[in-house]
Design an enzyme around this catalytic site. Structure first.
Site, mmCIF file in Angstrom:
data_model
loop_
_atom_site.group_PDB
_atom_site.id
_atom_site.type_symbol
_atom_site.label_atom_id
_atom_site.label_comp_id
_atom_site.label_asym_id
_atom_site.label_seq_id
_atom_site.Cartn_x
_atom_site.Cartn_y
_atom_site.Cartn_z
ATOM 1 N N VAL A 1 -30.455 13.062 40.099
ATOM 2 C CA VAL A 1 -29.714 14.200 39.988
ATOM 3 C C VAL A 1 -29.195 14.479 41.614
ATOM 4 C CG1 VAL A 1 -29.518 16.898 40.523
ATOM 5 C CG2 VAL A 1 -30.840 15.121 38.898
ATOM 6 N N LYS B 1 -44.371 20.937 29.797
ATOM 7 C CA LYS B 1 -44.447 19.780 30.588
ATOM 8 C C LYS B 1 -44.566 18.907 30.104
ATOM 9 C CE LYS B 1 -41.443 18.752 34.494
ATOM 10 N NZ LYS B 1 -39.814 19.340 34.273
ATOM 11 N N GLY C 1 -32.787 12.125 48.786
ATOM 12 C CA GLY C 1 -33.517 12.035 47.370
ATOM 13 C C GLY C 1 -32.216 11.368 46.872
ATOM 14 N N VAL C 2 -31.492 10.555 46.060
ATOM 15 C CA VAL C 2 -30.520 10.175 45.376
ATOM 16 C C VAL C 2 -31.070 8.979 44.349
ATOM 17 C CG1 VAL C 2 -28.681 10.065 47.717
ATOM 18 C CG2 VAL C 2 -30.044 8.054 47.830
ATOM 19 N N GLY C 3 -31.660 9.684 43.971
ATOM 20 C CA GLY C 3 -31.921 9.986 41.977
ATOM 21 C C GLY C 3 -30.871 10.625 41.237
#
Ligand code: PHE
Length: 356
Positions: free
Chosen positions: A191, A85, A187-189
Site C-alpha cells: 500500500v 481477521k 512503510g513502502v509495501g
C-alpha cells in the site's frame, strides 16, 4: 480498542468479539487464529496476515484487534459484511514449500467453516498466495469476475489514502493541492509503495522510510523521494505523516515528537490505545481514523462482491472515502473533539440502522 496482554484465555475473555477459530499447524509450527468479531451485518470478511510473532499470544492479540477494526471498517463504508481477521502466526520464516503447505491447510480450514469467514490479502500475504488459496476454497473474496483472478487490494487502499489526505488538507487549508506539501510515508509495501507513487505524481514532496532499507531506496529512487531513516520518522517535519506499516506507531512516546499536522495512512490499529486520539487532538494534529482512511481495499472488495466488473466504478466508490472523512472532520470540529469520536458515532449509527 485496547486488548490486554496475557494468556490465550485472558485475551479471549477480555475481547468483545464472537468466536476465535484456533488451529496449531504442527507441520510448520504456525498458529492459525481466525477471529470473528461480528456477523450480524453479514459474513465476516477480513484479510489474512502472515508474520513471524514473538509468541502465539502476540499473533492472537493482533487478530483480535484487527477483527474489531474490520467491523468498524465495514460499518464506516456501509458494506454489509461482518468483522473478522485471520492471523497465521509463524514462529520462524518459512521457505516457499513450507509456506504453500501452510496455505493449503489454511484453505481446508476455511472450507471446514462453510462460509463463516471469507478472506483476502493483508500484511505478509500476496496476490499469489490468494490465487493459491482460491484454488482450494471459494472463501477468498475480491476476484475479478471476468478473469477469476484475485485482485490486489493494495493500489485501491492507496487511492483511498490519497482521497483521505486531500480531505484532511481541504479541512485544514481550504484546498487539497498536493504541490508543495510534504508527505512522509512510513512503510513502502503493497500500500505504502503505490501511495508514495500517487502522491509524487500529484506533485507532493514525498519522504519515504522502511525498515527494509533496500526496499525504501528502490521506491525513493523510482519516484525521486527523500529517504528518512526509521529512527527519524516521528521527529521529521512534514505536513502529512502516513503510517503504512504495522500498527501502534502512535503512542505516548511518539506523539509528543511528531513534526506533522496531519496523520493519514493505511496501517491498521495506528493508535496504541484510544487515549492516543486525545494526545493527537491536544497537539492539534488532525487524525484521520485508520479504519476509514484505509478502507479503499475493503471498498473494492465490497464492490467486487456485488458483481461489479468495471475498475472505473471501483475507483469512484473508493473516492467516496473523501466526503466520508470530510463529514467526520466537520462533526469533530463542531464538537471540539478528536475525529475518532465522530467516526465511532457514525459507526454506531450505521450499525443500529443495519440491525433494525
Ligand atoms: N487487508 C486489507 C484491510 O485490512 C484489505 C482487505 C479488506 C482484505 C477486506 C480483505 C478484506 O483492509
Amino acid at each position: 480498542m485496547k486488548v490486554v496482554n496475557g494468556t490465550i484465555r485472558e485475551l479471549i475473555e477480555a475481547w468483545d468479539g464472537k468466536a476465535v477459530v484456533t488451529r496449531y499447524d504442527r507441520e510448520s509450527g504456525a498458529w492459525i487464529f481466525i477471529a470473528i468479531h461480528s456477523d450480524f451485518l453479514g459474513i465476516p470478511v477480513g484479510g489474512s496476515r502472515m508474520m513471524v510473532y514473538p509468541s502465539p499470544e502476540d499473533g492472537l492479540k493482533d487478530a483480535l484487534r484487527l477483527a474489531g477494526g474490520m467491523t468498524r471498517k465495514w460499518a464506516s463504508i456501509d458494506v454489509p459484511f461482518g468483522g473478522g481477521k485471520a492471523v497465521l502466526a509463524l514462529s520462524r520464516p518459512l521457505g516457499e514449500e513450507g509456506r504453500d503447505g501452510l496455505l493449503l491447510r489454511y484453505a481446508r480450514l476455511l472450507n471446514s467453516l462453510h462460509g463463516s469467514f471469507a478472506t483476502g490479502e493483508d500484511i505478509g500475504t500476496t496476490p499469489r498466495d490468494m490465487t493459491l488459496l482460491a484454488r482450494e476454497t471459494e472463501w477468498v473474496y475480491g476476484r475479478n469476475l471476468e478473469t477469476g483472478e484475485v485482485v490486489d487490494p493494495g493500489p485501491f487502499t492507496a487511492l483511498g489514502v490519497m482521497a483521505g489526505v486531500r480531505a484532511a488538507l481541504r479541512h485544514l487549508e481550504g484546498n487539497d493541492e498536493l504541490k508543495g506539501r510534504s508527505i512522509l510515508v512510513q512503510g513502502v509495501g503493497d500500500v505504502g509503495g503505490p501511495f508514495a507513487r500517487f502522491a509524487a505524481e500529484a506533485g507532493a514532496q514525498v519522504l519515504v522510510s522502511d525498515l527494509d532499507g533496500a526496499r525504501a531506496r528502490g521506491v525513493a529512487d523510482g519516484i525521486g523521494a527523500r529517504l528518512v531513516p526509521p529512527e527519524d520518522v516521528y521527529s521529521t517535519p512534514c505536513d502529512v505523516y502516513a503510517p503504512c506499516a504495522v500498527g501502534a506507531t502512535l503512542n505516548r512516546k511518539t506523539i509528543p515528537r511528531l513534526g506533522c499536522r496531519i496523520v493519514a495512512g493505511s496501517a491498521n490499529n495506528q493508535l496504541e490505545e484510544s487515549e492516543d486520539a486525545e494526545r493527537l487532538f491536544e497537539r492539534e494534529i488532525l487524525y484521520a481514523p485508520d479504519y476509514v482512511v484505509n478502507a479503499g481495499g475493503a471498498v473494492a472488495f465490497g464492490v467486487l462482491a456485488q458483481r461489479e466488473t468495471s475498475e472505473e466504478r471501483v475507483r469512484e466508490k473508493v473516492a467516496r472515502l473523501g466526503p466520508i472523512l470530510t463529514s467526520i472532520f466537520d462533526e469533530a470540529k463542531e464538537r471540539r473533539e478528536s475525529p475518532l469520536h465522530a467516526a465511532e458515532r457514525r459507526i454506531a449509527r450505521v450499525l443500529e440502522g443495519m440491525r433494525a
